[in-house]
Design a protein around this motif. Structure first.
Motif, PDB file in Angstrom:
ATOM      1  N   PRO A 143      44.632  64.263  43.183  1.00 17.09           N
ATOM      2  CA  PRO A 143      45.100  63.600  44.395  1.00 17.09           C
ATOM      3  C   PRO A 143      45.913  62.398  43.925  1.00 17.09           C
ATOM      4  O   PRO A 143      45.641  61.944  42.561  1.00 17.09           O
ATOM      5  N   LEU A 144      47.011  62.033  44.543  1.00 14.27           N
ATOM      6  CA  LEU A 144      47.826  60.921  44.311  1.00 14.27           C
ATOM      7  C   LEU A 144      47.119  59.477  44.122  1.00 14.27           C
ATOM      8  O   LEU A 144      46.089  59.308  44.991  1.00 14.27           O
ATOM      9  N   PRO A 145      47.472  58.830  43.258  1.00 15.48           N
ATOM     10  CA  PRO A 145      46.833  57.493  43.364  1.00 15.48           C
ATOM     11  C   PRO A 145      47.315  56.857  44.288  1.00 15.48           C
ATOM     12  O   PRO A 145      48.113  56.677  45.009  1.00 15.48           O
ATOM     13  N   THR A 146      45.943  55.640  44.770  1.00 19.01           N
ATOM     14  CA  THR A 146      46.378  54.748  45.926  1.00 19.01           C
ATOM     15  C   THR A 146      47.203  53.556  45.542  1.00 19.01           C
ATOM     16  O   THR A 146      47.486  53.526  44.116  1.00 19.01           O
ATOM     17  N   ILE A 147      47.409  52.839  46.265  1.00 19.33           N
ATOM     18  CA  ILE A 147      48.274  51.659  45.813  1.00 19.33           C
ATOM     19  C   ILE A 147      47.409  50.905  45.059  1.00 19.33           C
ATOM     20  O   ILE A 147      47.998  50.243  43.763  1.00 19.33           O
ATOM     21  N   GLU A 148      46.119  50.700  45.363  1.00 16.66           N
ATOM     22  CA  GLU A 148      45.472  49.813  44.366  1.00 16.66           C
ATOM     23  C   GLU A 148      45.272  50.313  42.854  1.00 16.66           C
ATOM     24  O   GLU A 148      45.310  49.431  42.135  1.00 16.66           O
ATOM     25  N   GLU A 149      45.024  51.779  42.769  1.00 14.60           N
ATOM     26  CA  GLU A 149      44.952  52.155  41.436  1.00 14.60           C
ATOM     27  C   GLU A 149      46.303  52.247  40.836  1.00 14.60           C
ATOM     28  O   GLU A 149      46.265  51.913  39.478  1.00 14.60           O
ATOM     29  N   ARG A 150      47.278  52.399  41.532  1.00 13.65           N
ATOM     30  CA  ARG A 150      48.707  52.269  40.769  1.00 13.65           C
ATOM     31  C   ARG A 150      48.966  50.586  40.326  1.00 13.65           C
ATOM     32  O   ARG A 150      49.293  50.479  39.207  1.00 13.65           O
ATOM     33  N   ARG A 151      48.371  49.717  41.131  1.00 13.01           N
ATOM     34  CA  ARG A 151      48.278  48.441  40.572  1.00 13.01           C
ATOM     35  C   ARG A 151      47.649  47.821  39.289  1.00 13.01           C
ATOM     36  O   ARG A 151      48.112  47.439  38.462  1.00 13.01           O
ATOM     37  N   ILE A 152      46.368  48.768  39.369  1.00  8.48           N
ATOM     38  CA  ILE A 152      45.625  48.675  38.112  1.00  8.48           C
ATOM     39  C   ILE A 152      46.127  49.244  36.873  1.00  8.48           C
ATOM     40  O   ILE A 152      46.143  48.670  35.729  1.00  8.48           O
ATOM     41  N   LEU A 174      41.858  42.959  40.593  1.00  5.93           N
ATOM     42  CA  LEU A 174      42.698  44.156  41.135  1.00  5.93           C
ATOM     43  C   LEU A 174      41.546  45.325  41.155  1.00  5.93           C
ATOM     44  O   LEU A 174      41.557  46.238  42.178  1.00  5.93           O
ATOM     45  N   ARG A 175      40.660  45.446  40.397  1.00  4.74           N
ATOM     46  CA  ARG A 175      39.674  46.444  40.483  1.00  4.74           C
ATOM     47  C   ARG A 175      38.522  46.080  41.609  1.00  4.74           C
ATOM     48  O   ARG A 175      38.127  46.987  42.415  1.00  4.74           O
ATOM     49  N   LYS A 176      38.347  44.815  41.776  1.00  4.23           N
ATOM     50  CA  LYS A 176      37.473  44.535  43.033  1.00  4.23           C
ATOM     51  C   LYS A 176      38.277  44.752  44.391  1.00  4.23           C
ATOM     52  O   LYS A 176      37.357  45.336  45.350  1.00  4.23           O
ATOM     53  N   LEU A 177      39.465  44.768  44.490  1.00  2.90           N
ATOM     54  CA  LEU A 177      40.444  44.889  45.615  1.00  2.90           C
ATOM     55  C   LEU A 177      40.290  46.537  45.710  1.00  2.90           C
ATOM     56  O   LEU A 177      40.195  46.980  46.843  1.00  2.90           O
ATOM     57  N   ASN A 178      40.273  47.296  44.848  1.00  5.70           N
ATOM     58  CA  ASN A 178      40.181  48.736  44.858  1.00  5.70           C
ATOM     59  C   ASN A 178      38.976  49.138  45.425  1.00  5.70           C
ATOM     60  O   ASN A 178      38.913  50.042  46.319  1.00  5.70           O
ATOM     61  N   GLU A 179      37.820  48.378  45.132  1.00  4.43           N
ATOM     62  CA  GLU A 179      36.305  48.677  45.452  1.00  4.43           C
ATOM     63  C   GLU A 179      36.475  48.387  47.011  1.00  4.43           C
ATOM     64  O   GLU A 179      35.895  49.382  48.052  1.00  4.43           O
ATOM     65  N   TRP A 180      37.075  47.268  47.516  1.00  5.68           N
ATOM     66  CA  TRP A 180      37.061  46.953  48.881  1.00  5.68           C
ATOM     67  C   TRP A 180      37.829  48.130  49.708  1.00  5.68           C
ATOM     68  O   TRP A 180      37.617  48.306  50.681  1.00  5.68           O
TER      69      TRP A 180
END
Length: 252
Positions: A143-152, A174-180
């Motif tokens: 699957p395509l990466p999310t916005i949060e994953e691209r930022r990481i 950024l990793r914490k934002l990805n979890e949220w």
């Protein structure tokens, strides 16, 4: 010289102690749509969070210098650093803006249609369906990466970026934002799994608190696997069980 140094150390220690003091910040989320119910307010520094009530009000423990992150499905996220001015404001308000979703381009066909289905279907020229599979090309199954994953990825794409963003704490944030963000998506899936009247009648949860209830359920390790199984009966039983615990938690 020593006297000035001692004064500087005392001032620094005093400032540090003040900055580390914990306060309860009260505020209200304001938006143009007036739909400020269930906006997540996250303290990124402490990794804690709350959800706004039906009026957009919230209360959360903070210290000066900590970062708050306001997020919701319908609004653009906002990050705010806590300052003494914010803490001293008795009517602290946060303004959020609706997310703007761009619609894909719509192409109007030049084919003349007469309104008779059988005839119109024959008059519409069909183009062969092209895909990576029928062209013999490699297929992307991931699957395509999310916005949060691209930022990481961007923050850690190079050795220098990785070092800088690790030292300044940006990568951890950024990793914490990805979890949220993942949690928010799980909550939306849970809300869509059942009708509103189900949560009200069988779980005893008012409509205004359904999202908060799903966040409560998501803390249970069984929640995510049950969503993936798509077994309505097991999910039904799980929500009903958590309904009693949630009412006890809310002291209803």
């Amino acid at each position: 010289m020593i006297k000035h140094l001692l004064i500087f150390i005392l001032l620094f220690v005093n400032f540090t102690c003040i900055a580390q003091n914990s306060f309860e910040l009260s505020g209200r989320v304001i938006a143009q749509t007036r739909d400020t119910l269930e906006v997540s307010v996250l303290n990124l520094s402490r990794e804690t969070g709350v959800v706004t009530n039906e009026k957009g009000d919230f209360k959360i423990d903070v210290s000066i210098g900590e970062n708050l992150y306001f997020s919701s499905i319908q609004f653009e996220p906002l990050e705010v650093e806590v300052t003494s001015t914010i803490l001293e404001d008795p009517n602290y308000m946060v303004f959020l803006f609706p997310k703007i979703n761009e619609l894909q381009e719509v192409l109007l066909s030049s084919v003349d249609l007469i309104g008779i289905e059988e005839t119109d279907i024959k008059n519409i020229p069909l183009q062969p369906y092209l895909s990576a599979a029928n062209l013999g090309l490699p297929q992307a199954t991931k699957p395509l990466p999310t916005i949060e994953e691209r930022r990481i990825y961007t923050a850690s794409s190079g050795p220098l970026d990785l070092l800088i963003n690790t030292l300044n704490g940006e990568l951890k944030k950024l990793r914490k934002l990805n979890e949220w963000a993942k949690l928010d998506r799980l909550v939306v899936q849970g809300e869509q799994a059942m009708a509103v009247h189900y949560f009200e009648e069988y779980c005893g949860v008012p409509e205004a608190y359904i999202s908060d209830f799903i966040y409560f359920c998501a803390q249970d390790d069984r929640y995510k696997p049950l969503l993936k199984q798509q077994d309505k009966l097991k999910l039904f039983e799980f929500f009903e069980e958590k309904g009693s615990a949630y009412k006890e938690f809310r002291q209803w």
